[in-house]
Each structure stands twice: as structure tokens, then as C-alpha cells.
Design a protein around this motif. Structure first.
Motif, PDB file in Angstrom:
ATOM      1  N   VAL A  27       0.680  -1.094   0.023  1.00 17.29           N
ATOM      2  CA  VAL A  27      -0.124  -0.159  -0.134  1.00 17.29           C
ATOM      3  C   VAL A  27       0.969   1.170  -0.006  1.00 17.29           C
ATOM      4  CG1 VAL A  27      -1.678   1.389   1.396  1.00 17.29           C
ATOM      5  CG2 VAL A  27      -2.061  -1.050   1.111  1.00 17.29           C
ATOM      6  N   ALA A  28       1.993   1.187   0.731  1.00 15.13           N
ATOM      7  CA  ALA A  28       3.018   2.447   0.658  1.00 15.13           C
ATOM      8  C   ALA A  28       3.325   2.718  -0.424  1.00 15.13           C
ATOM      9  CB  ALA A  28       4.096   2.212   2.053  1.00 15.13           C
ATOM     10  N   ILE A  29       3.897   1.594  -1.126  1.00 13.18           N
ATOM     11  CA  ILE A  29       4.453   1.539  -2.518  1.00 13.18           C
ATOM     12  C   ILE A  29       3.538   2.380  -3.586  1.00 13.18           C
ATOM     13  CG2 ILE A  29       5.657   0.452  -4.427  1.00 13.18           C
ATOM     14  CD1 ILE A  29       7.655   0.951  -2.048  1.00 13.18           C
ATOM     15  N   ILE A  33       3.545   5.768  -6.010  1.00 10.44           N
ATOM     16  CA  ILE A  33       3.333   5.505  -7.174  1.00 10.44           C
ATOM     17  C   ILE A  33       2.336   6.539  -7.680  1.00 10.44           C
ATOM     18  CG2 ILE A  33       2.537   4.205  -9.201  1.00 10.44           C
ATOM     19  CD1 ILE A  33       3.721   1.891  -7.881  1.00 10.44           C
ATOM     20  N   VAL A  34       1.141   6.643  -6.985  1.00 15.41           N
ATOM     21  CA  VAL A  34       0.178   7.692  -7.190  1.00 15.41           C
ATOM     22  C   VAL A  34       0.651   9.012  -6.941  1.00 15.41           C
ATOM     23  CG1 VAL A  34      -2.199   8.364  -6.508  1.00 15.41           C
ATOM     24  CG2 VAL A  34      -1.667   6.023  -6.616  1.00 15.41           C
ATOM     25  N   ALA A  40       4.811   6.864 -11.161  1.00 17.69           N
ATOM     26  CA  ALA A  40       3.672   6.690 -11.902  1.00 17.69           C
ATOM     27  C   ALA A  40       4.050   6.295 -13.422  1.00 17.69           C
ATOM     28  CB  ALA A  40       2.833   7.854 -11.926  1.00 17.69           C
ATOM     29  N   GLN A  41       4.813   7.114 -14.139  1.00 20.19           N
ATOM     30  CA  GLN A  41       5.489   6.959 -15.401  1.00 20.19           C
ATOM     31  C   GLN A  41       6.065   5.592 -15.684  1.00 20.19           C
ATOM     32  OE1 GLN A  41       7.901  10.134 -16.988  1.00 20.19           O
ATOM     33  NE2 GLN A  41       7.509   9.110 -19.161  1.00 20.19           N
ATOM     34  N   GLU A 240      14.618   3.845  -9.429  1.00 23.47           N
ATOM     35  CA  GLU A 240      13.124   3.910  -9.862  1.00 23.47           C
ATOM     36  C   GLU A 240      12.536   3.054 -10.485  1.00 23.47           C
ATOM     37  OE1 GLU A 240      14.966   6.590 -10.337  1.00 23.47           O
ATOM     38  OE2 GLU A 240      14.443   8.297  -9.357  1.00 23.47           O
ATOM     39  N   THR A 241      13.238   2.479 -11.665  1.00 25.62           N
ATOM     40  CA  THR A 241      12.636   1.608 -12.545  1.00 25.62           C
ATOM     41  C   THR A 241      12.650   0.154 -11.842  1.00 25.62           C
ATOM     42  OG1 THR A 241      13.460   2.770 -14.330  1.00 25.62           O
ATOM     43  CG2 THR A 241      12.991   0.388 -14.755  1.00 25.62           C
TER      44      THR A 241
END
Length: 276
Positions: A27-29, A33-34, A40-41, A240-241
Motif C-alpha cells: 500500500v505504501a509503494i 506511485i500515485v 507513476a510513469q 526507480e525503474t
């Protein structure tokens, strides 16, 4: 000699705090992302490969299960030649790393198959009825699926062999005395009992194949890993990726593991009344 402390065994009634921690982590991740445009991208790019990952896993595992069962039955045959062929396959394939097998099937096996197909179809090709095959007609995704099928079939064959041999031999003899054919004995007596032994390790191999399907990215197949690799090489946002790639794989594998555990628990529950 000093006494060693007894190992702590986790009771089946223990509350799954590990699962609570994983859900909170997920949920934290998801919140990150949101809230973060970069994450998000990356996520929107990576999830484009989920369909390919799922397709490769399902098809390869289904084919590997069928091939593994066939090899296990050969290994349990009354004919020594068939048993030796099955053992040869299992020992050789289990000794080859999956990545090496993937490269071998993709760049050695596929061209050899195309050349053999053209030799067999030479009369039709000479008459102009069919076109000769070229190596590029053999898609890289199907080369990867075949490699995973060949590799996992060796391990699945051992799972089936152990499960079939776990069935009480007296029940098999009783089925023979009743006049059941070999196929009827397998379908009605052996397999329903063996599946209880086979299912747990088989489900573990299924989850493992989800992870090993990432190897298809070395062939350029657009799975989750390949989509992440392409995005990272263009944006240089490796942290990030690959954090998102790991997150997506965790969601897939842990979710699948929970579903398979529930199925396994239901199988045990359905069997337990018959043992009383």
C-alpha cells in the motif's frame, strides 16, 4: 556437549503478521506511485509487460507439466530403455543453467528446427506450394516458451515420479485384481491420491516460473523486465525503474502464492474426513 535450543516451529494458528507487513508495504509503494509522477510513469511503462509475462508463464508451465508427466511415466515404465531415456533427459536438463538453455534453444535449436523443416518440405518448396521457412519466422517469444518448457519439465517429472510412487502399492495391486486397465488404475486410483503430494511442490515451481520468465528479456521479449530495462536505459532512472519492477513481481508472486496455499488447504480439508 552443550544442549542446542529446540527450533521454534510456527503454528498454523499464528496470526500472519508477515502478510500484514507485506500488505502495508504494498500500500505504501502504491501511494508513492500515485503521488510521484516519475514512479507513476515507470509503473505505467512496466505494467505493459504484465500480459506477456503471464502468457509466457501459463503456456510454458502447461506445456512443461504435460511433458513432465510424460517423462515421469516413461521413468516408471516396465521397459528399461524407456526408463533410461527418461533418466538421461532429467539428469542432462537439470544440469544446464536455465539461461544457457534459453540461449541454446533460441540460437541453436531454432535454426536447426527451421533447417530440418525446410529439408522435410523440400519437395513442396520445389513445386512452389509452400515457402521455405526462415529463422525470423520462429518468434523469440515462442523460443523462450519452449526453453522454459524443456527446462522445467525435468524438475516437474521428478515431482510427478515422487507423487506417483507415494501411493500405496497394495492399492494398485487391488486395482489390478479388480480388472482395471493401466489407464483406469492411473486415473481412478493413483492420480487422485498422488495429487495431494504433487500439488505443493508443483505450485512452488509455478511461482518460480513467474520469476524465471524474466529471463526471456535477454531475447528482447517485451515482458516486465524488458519494459523496465528499456525505460531505464533511456531515462537513466535505474533505482526507480527496478524498484517498480521488483514491486510488480512481488505482487504477482505473493498473490499467486496465497491463492495456491488456499487451494492446497482446501484440498487437505476435503481429504481429511476420509482418513477418519
Amino acid at each position: 556437549m552443550a544442549m542446542q535450543p529446540a527450533p521454534v516451529r510456527q503454528s498454523e494458528g499464528d496470526y500472519p503478521w508477515w502478510l500484514v507487513a507485506l500488505v502495508l508495504f504494498a500500500v505504501a509503494i502504491a501511494a508513492v506511485i500515485v503521488a510521484n509522477d516519475i514512479y507513476a510513469q515507470v509503473f505505467l511503462t512496466v505494467v505493459n509487460g504484465v500480459g506477456v509475462t503471464v502468457f509466457v508463464t501459463l503456456v510454458a508451465f502447461l506445456l512443461a507439466t504435460v511433458l513432465g508427466l510424460a517423462i515421469a511415466l516413461l521413468g516408471l515404465s516396465d521397459h528399461i530403455a524407456l526408463r533410461q531415456i527418461a533418466r538421461f533427459y532429467i539428469e542432462v536438463i537439470r544440469g544446464i543453467p536455465m539461461l544457457v538453455l534459453l540461449f541454446y534453444v533460441a540460437f541453436v535449436g531454432a535454426p536447426a528446427f527451421v533447417a530440418l523443416s525446410n529439408v522435410i518440405a523440400a519437395p513442396l518448396i520445389d513445386r512452389g506450394w509452400v515457402q521455405p521457412m526462415v529463422v525470423r519466422d520462429f518468434s523469440l517469444m515462442w523460443r523462450a516458451i519452449i526453453a522454459l518448457m524443456i527446462g522445467y519439465a525435468a524438475f516437474i517429472a521428478e515431482i510427478f515420479r515422487a507423487g506417483i510412487q507415494s501411493v500405496d502399492h497394495g492399492q494398485i495391486e487391488a486395482a489390478k485384481a479388480l480388472g482395471l486397465s493401466r489407464y483406469q488404475r492411473f486415473r481412478l486410483v493413483i492420480f487422485p491420491q498422488a495429487i495431494r503430494v504433487i500439488f505443493p511442490p508443483l505450485s512452488n515451481d509455478f511461482v518460480s516460473m513467474v520469476k524465471d520468465s524474466s529471463l526471456v528479456s535477454v531475447l528482447g521479449v517485451s515482458d516486465i523486465t524488458q519494459m523496465g530495462k528499456v525505460y531505464a536505459s533511456g531515462s537513466f532512472r535505474f533505482f526507480e525503474t527496478y524498484s517498480i519492477v521488483a514491486y510488480v513481481y512481488l505482487v504477482l508472486t505473493i498473490g499467486l502464492s496465497l491463492v495456491l496455499r488456499r487451494v492446497e488447504a482446501r484440498m487437505r480439508k476435503n481429504v481429511s474426513p476420509h482418513r477418519r
